[in-house]
Motif scaffolding. Sequence first.
Motif, PDB file in Angstrom:
ATOM      1  N   GLY A   1     -63.843  71.621 -18.331  1.00 55.73           N
ATOM      2  CA  GLY A   1     -62.795  72.343 -18.623  1.00 55.73           C
ATOM      3  C   GLY A   1     -62.342  73.210 -17.448  1.00 55.73           C
ATOM      4  O   GLY A   1     -61.188  73.848 -17.380  1.00 55.73           O
ATOM      5  N   PHE A   2     -62.877  72.866 -16.302  1.00 57.27           N
ATOM      6  CA  PHE A   2     -62.481  73.414 -14.988  1.00 57.27           C
ATOM      7  C   PHE A   2     -61.191  72.707 -14.333  1.00 57.27           C
ATOM      8  O   PHE A   2     -60.841  71.644 -14.275  1.00 57.27           O
ATOM      9  N   ARG A   3     -60.397  73.615 -13.883  1.00 63.17           N
ATOM     10  CA  ARG A   3     -59.121  73.173 -12.982  1.00 63.17           C
ATOM     11  C   ARG A   3     -58.924  74.164 -11.861  1.00 63.17           C
ATOM     12  O   ARG A   3     -59.292  75.253 -11.869  1.00 63.17           O
ATOM     13  N   TYR A   4     -58.360  73.553 -10.777  1.00 64.08           N
ATOM     14  CA  TYR A   4     -58.173  74.386  -9.653  1.00 64.08           C
ATOM     15  C   TYR A   4     -57.135  75.470  -9.854  1.00 64.08           C
ATOM     16  O   TYR A   4     -56.138  75.248 -10.242  1.00 64.08           O
ATOM     17  N   SER A   5     -57.279  76.683  -9.448  1.00 62.04           N
ATOM     18  CA  SER A   5     -56.401  77.834  -9.685  1.00 62.04           C
ATOM     19  C   SER A   5     -55.868  77.983  -8.149  1.00 62.04           C
ATOM     20  O   SER A   5     -56.803  78.298  -7.282  1.00 62.04           O
ATOM     21  N   ALA A   6     -54.572  77.718  -7.716  1.00 59.59           N
ATOM     22  CA  ALA A   6     -54.358  78.091  -6.389  1.00 59.59           C
ATOM     23  C   ALA A   6     -54.112  79.453  -6.315  1.00 59.59           C
ATOM     24  O   ALA A   6     -54.334  80.090  -5.063  1.00 59.59           O
ATOM     25  N   LEU A   7     -53.834  80.319  -7.004  1.00 58.21           N
ATOM     26  CA  LEU A   7     -54.035  81.784  -7.039  1.00 58.21           C
ATOM     27  C   LEU A   7     -55.305  82.102  -6.724  1.00 58.21           C
ATOM     28  O   LEU A   7     -55.497  83.155  -6.062  1.00 58.21           O
ATOM     29  N   GLN A   8     -56.362  82.109  -7.497  1.00 58.94           N
ATOM     30  CA  GLN A   8     -57.572  82.243  -7.202  1.00 58.94           C
ATOM     31  C   GLN A   8     -58.366  81.592  -6.061  1.00 58.94           C
ATOM     32  O   GLN A   8     -59.563  81.853  -5.906  1.00 58.94           O
ATOM     33  N   GLN A   9     -57.989  80.347  -5.609  1.00 60.60           N
ATOM     34  CA  GLN A   9     -58.416  79.617  -4.843  1.00 60.60           C
ATOM     35  C   GLN A   9     -59.778  78.904  -5.118  1.00 60.60           C
ATOM     36  O   GLN A   9     -60.675  79.112  -4.260  1.00 60.60           O
ATOM     37  N   LYS A  10     -59.980  78.840  -6.317  1.00 57.56           N
ATOM     38  CA  LYS A  10     -61.190  78.104  -6.918  1.00 57.56           C
ATOM     39  C   LYS A  10     -60.992  77.585  -8.076  1.00 57.56           C
ATOM     40  O   LYS A  10     -60.055  77.628  -8.746  1.00 57.56           O
TER      41      LYS A  10
END
Length: 125
Positions: free
Chosen positions: A42-51
């Motif tokens: 269920g992980f996706r890349y968050s551009a806002l959190q940079q992770k």
Amino acid sequence: MKYPKTAIYLGIGILLGACQSSPTISTITANTDANGCLSTAGFRYSALQQKCVQPFNAATFHFADNDDGTLSVYVILSEDKQLAEVFANNLARPLILQANKGGYVSDDGKIRLIYAQNRWRLTGR
């Protein structure tokens, strides 16, 4: 020295159990997306959190998907509240919206996240 058959069978069982395969690098890599996020968990890349994040755990808020009530839309707000990152099943990648009067809007103006009547609503044209 003679060993009872049970001890021999037990020893063989322990050795065979130790030889069972564990996940390999290639198995883990196959379950990751282009950003290295473990998508099967269920992980996706968050551009806002940079992770990599699990949107259902990292979201500032979430609400039911208008198209399918069994799904949710997850929103992460930037620390300064100037950007909103929207995660939904029908989006190939998260959508970044800019702060605008009454909510947030996409760069092309087609998608809006609006706060009205004490609730958030996502609209699109």
